[in-house]
Design a protein around this motif. Structure first.
Motif, PDB file in Angstrom:
ATOM      1  N   VAL A   1       0.983  -1.230   0.019  1.00 31.05           N
ATOM      2  CA  VAL A   1       0.001   0.629  -0.049  1.00 31.05           C
ATOM      3  C   VAL A   1       1.096   1.169  -0.297  1.00 31.05           C
ATOM      4  N   ARG A   2       2.308   0.923   0.314  1.00 34.24           N
ATOM      5  CA  ARG A   2       3.271   2.310   0.774  1.00 34.24           C
ATOM      6  C   ARG A   2       3.380   3.237  -1.016  1.00 34.24           C
ATOM      7  N   PRO A   3       2.990   2.567  -1.821  1.00 37.22           N
ATOM      8  CA  PRO A   3       2.903   3.204  -3.404  1.00 37.22           C
ATOM      9  C   PRO A   3       1.830   4.452  -3.660  1.00 37.22           C
ATOM     10  N   ARG A   4       0.593   3.581  -2.837  1.00 36.32           N
ATOM     11  CA  ARG A   4      -0.327   4.708  -3.444  1.00 36.32           C
ATOM     12  C   ARG A   4      -0.539   5.070  -2.340  1.00 36.32           C
ATOM     13  N   LEU A   5      -0.207   4.995  -0.910  1.00 33.36           N
ATOM     14  CA  LEU A   5      -0.562   6.150  -0.365  1.00 33.36           C
ATOM     15  C   LEU A   5       0.987   7.728  -1.113  1.00 33.36           C
ATOM     16  N   ASP A   6       1.590   6.987  -1.341  1.00 30.66           N
ATOM     17  CA  ASP A   6       2.289   8.232  -1.843  1.00 30.66           C
ATOM     18  C   ASP A   6       2.177   8.439  -3.143  1.00 30.66           C
TER      19      ASP A   6
ATOM     20  N   TRP B   1      -1.248   8.841  -4.428  1.00 32.50           N
ATOM     21  CA  TRP B   1      -2.498  10.143  -2.533  1.00 32.50           C
ATOM     22  C   TRP B   1      -1.925  10.787  -2.855  1.00 32.50           C
ATOM     23  N   PHE B   2      -0.668  11.275  -1.700  1.00 30.95           N
ATOM     24  CA  PHE B   2       0.051  12.596  -1.298  1.00 30.95           C
ATOM     25  C   PHE B   2       0.164  13.565  -1.879  1.00 30.95           C
ATOM     26  N   GLU B   3       0.965  13.191  -3.508  1.00 28.59           N
ATOM     27  CA  GLU B   3       1.218  13.327  -4.909  1.00 28.59           C
ATOM     28  C   GLU B   3       0.123  13.936  -5.280  1.00 28.59           C
ATOM     29  N   ARG B   4      -1.262  13.556  -5.770  1.00 29.50           N
ATOM     30  CA  ARG B   4      -2.450  13.512  -6.046  1.00 29.50           C
ATOM     31  C   ARG B   4      -2.840  15.210  -6.074  1.00 29.50           C
ATOM     32  N   LEU B   5      -2.340  15.278  -4.162  1.00 27.15           N
ATOM     33  CA  LEU B   5      -3.061  16.382  -3.578  1.00 27.15           C
ATOM     34  C   LEU B   5      -1.775  17.407  -3.200  1.00 27.15           C
ATOM     35  N   GLY B   6      -0.520  17.472  -4.176  1.00 29.57           N
ATOM     36  CA  GLY B   6       0.596  17.986  -3.961  1.00 29.57           C
ATOM     37  C   GLY B   6       0.383  18.599  -2.705  1.00 29.57           C
ATOM     38  N   THR B   7       0.835  17.899  -1.552  1.00 23.30           N
ATOM     39  CA  THR B   7       0.795  17.949  -0.483  1.00 23.30           C
ATOM     40  C   THR B   7       2.200  16.430   0.003  1.00 23.30           C
ATOM     41  N   LYS B   8       3.017  17.383   0.738  1.00 21.46           N
ATOM     42  CA  LYS B   8       4.111  16.754   1.019  1.00 21.46           C
ATOM     43  C   LYS B   8       4.348  15.860   2.923  1.00 21.46           C
ATOM     44  N   PRO B   9       4.111  15.156   2.815  1.00 20.09           N
ATOM     45  CA  PRO B   9       3.653  14.678   4.352  1.00 20.09           C
ATOM     46  C   PRO B   9       4.953  15.217   5.005  1.00 20.09           C
ATOM     47  N   HIS B  10       4.229  15.758   6.557  1.00 19.53           N
ATOM     48  CA  HIS B  10       6.039  15.669   7.485  1.00 19.53           C
ATOM     49  C   HIS B  10       6.426  14.227   8.339  1.00 19.53           C
ATOM     50  N   THR B  11       6.527  13.418   7.285  1.00 18.22           N
ATOM     51  CA  THR B  11       6.740  12.072   8.055  1.00 18.22           C
ATOM     52  C   THR B  11       8.047  11.825   8.806  1.00 18.22           C
ATOM     53  N   VAL B  12       7.443  11.475  10.087  1.00 15.10           N
ATOM     54  CA  VAL B  12       8.154  10.918  11.163  1.00 15.10           C
ATOM     55  C   VAL B  12       9.100   9.683  11.616  1.00 15.10           C
ATOM     56  N   GLY B  13       8.288   8.916  10.835  1.00 13.47           N
ATOM     57  CA  GLY B  13       8.613   7.338  11.220  1.00 13.47           C
ATOM     58  C   GLY B  13       8.459   6.715   9.819  1.00 13.47           C
TER      59      GLY B  13
ATOM     60  N   GLU C   1      -9.390   8.809   0.382  1.00  7.77           N
ATOM     61  CA  GLU C   1      -9.549   9.124  -1.023  1.00  7.77           C
ATOM     62  C   GLU C   1      -9.054   7.890  -1.861  1.00  7.77           C
ATOM     63  N   GLY C   2      -9.103   6.923  -2.756  1.00  4.25           N
ATOM     64  CA  GLY C   2      -9.198   6.435  -3.514  1.00  4.25           C
ATOM     65  C   GLY C   2      -7.700   5.315  -3.287  1.00  4.25           C
ATOM     66  N   VAL C   3      -7.860   4.514  -1.723  1.00 13.03           N
ATOM     67  CA  VAL C   3      -6.645   4.426  -1.635  1.00 13.03           C
ATOM     68  C   VAL C   3      -6.859   2.595  -0.412  1.00 13.03           C
ATOM     69  N   GLU C   4      -6.814   1.766  -1.544  1.00 15.51           N
ATOM     70  CA  GLU C   4      -7.203   0.710  -0.802  1.00 15.51           C
ATOM     71  C   GLU C   4      -6.110   0.337  -0.561  1.00 15.51           C
ATOM     72  N   GLU C   5      -6.330  -0.931   0.978  1.00 16.13           N
ATOM     73  CA  GLU C   5      -6.040  -2.497   1.410  1.00 16.13           C
ATOM     74  C   GLU C   5      -6.321  -3.690   0.715  1.00 16.13           C
ATOM     75  N   ARG C   6      -5.711  -3.951  -0.013  1.00 13.77           N
ATOM     76  CA  ARG C   6      -6.070  -5.392  -0.719  1.00 13.77           C
ATOM     77  C   ARG C   6      -5.394  -6.983  -0.131  1.00 13.77           C
ATOM     78  N   PHE C   7      -6.141  -7.759  -0.131  1.00  8.33           N
ATOM     79  CA  PHE C   7      -5.553  -9.248   0.694  1.00  8.33           C
ATOM     80  C   PHE C   7      -5.718 -10.173  -0.232  1.00  8.33           C
ATOM     81  N   TYR C   8      -4.704 -10.731   0.029  1.00  6.73           N
ATOM     82  CA  TYR C   8      -5.092 -12.656  -0.889  1.00  6.73           C
ATOM     83  C   TYR C   8      -4.527 -13.488  -0.019  1.00  6.73           C
TER      84      TYR C   8
END
Length: 294
Positions: free
Chosen positions: A205-210, A212-224, A266-273
């Motif tokens: 899911v990490r690339p999907r979160l990245d 998502w932030f790109e679509r928002l034009g927002t850089k997260p304040h990542t601390v961990g 919005e638009g980000v899902e976890e998928r399970f297999y």
């Protein structure tokens, strides 16, 4: 080349390689050095390669020997486990299910995915967490009955495994009480200001979160960043930062960990297999895990 080699010869080679010499191997096996040496030469003859070469007063593996030793380790380690497994099978009634848990899979989701088998009266559940590719190798060697993961297995002609979709869950952002008010103000752009925790790239899911932030034009304040999702939730709920999680486990997050839902991702899902070695799942408990199965 004669490929009908003797597993007895392979066992002698395995002991010699582990002991580092013929004399020590012979002592362990309770046999004459010449007998052990003859058995190893027979294995080399049947395979058509040299497996051991002398170095100083000892022996070392050739390149072919390293490959043979790798397979011998798998064969004889499984053999060493056989007596205990047989004893367990007859000592008490049980239905064994060995499950591989991919390290990128959210741990809170695992319990939900396994819920269909948890009421089995004589269930003996064995859970092993490891890297995705290593789990697929164990599955192919039948050390595992199924692998639960956040991604399907890639097509590989040398690895006959099959992926079965178990479902998807939308993602949402959660915050501990001390950060909730700030995170709610101008969400989701607030994630550029409040501390944010993210999974590492081990999680699908990490690339999907990245993105998502790109679509928002927002850089997260990542601390961990965390490989282990349970650690991510633990640190997030203790006040370190806002984090995204599957809404499948919303109730547990809010009641057990005391965090608050801030908003949708919005638009980000976890998928399970569930990944198995057969197109048609044979293990009765694995069948229960699949959607639409009784």
């Amino acid at each position: 080349m004669d490929t009908s080699f003797s597993y007895r010869h392979l066992h002698y080679f395995w002991v010699v390689a582990r002991e580092g010499g013929m004399a020590r191997a012979a002592d362990r096996l309770g046999m004459a050095v010449q007998t052990v040496s003859t058995q190893v030469r027979e294995l080399e003859r049947s395979l058509g390669v040299t497996l051991l070469k002398p170095v100083g007063r000892g022996l070392v593996l050739t390149e072919a020997g390293v490959a043979a030793m790798r397979q011998a380790d798998l064969i004889f380690q499984l053999g060493e486990e056989l007596p205990a497994m047989v004893h367990d099978a007859v000592s008490a009634p049980s239905v064994r299910l060995a499950v591989g848990i991919s390290e990128g899979l959210p741990k809170l989701v695992v319990r939900r995915l396994l819920q269909p088998v948890m009421q089995e009266p004589h269930l003996r559940l064995l859970c092993h967490e490891d890297e995705f590719d290593d789990l697929l190798g164990d599955l192919a060697l039948h050390r595992l009955d199924v692998v639960l993961a956040d991604r399907p297995a890639a097509a590989n002609p040398n690895l006959k495994v099959y992926s079965h979709a178990l479902g998807t869950s939308p993602m949402a952002w959660y915050a501990p009480p001390g950060l909730a008010e700030a995170a709610l103000q101008d969400f989701p752009r607030s994630l550029a200001k409040v501390p944010v925790l993210l999974p590492t790239t081990h999680a699908a899911v990490r690339p999907r979160l990245d993105h998502w932030f790109e679509r928002l034009g927002t850089k997260p304040h990542t601390v961990g960043e965390f490989e282990d999702s349970a650690l991510l939730v633990t640190f997030g709920s203790s006040g370190m930062g806002v984090f995204a999680a599957a809404e499948w486990v919303h109730d547990e997050l809010t009641t057990r960990f005391g965090v608050q839902r801030i908003g949708a991702c919005e638009g980000v899902e976890e998928r399970f297999y569930a990944i198995g070695t057969e197109k048609k799942v044979q293990h009765p408990l694995v069948q229960r895990l699949l959607p639409g199965k009784p």
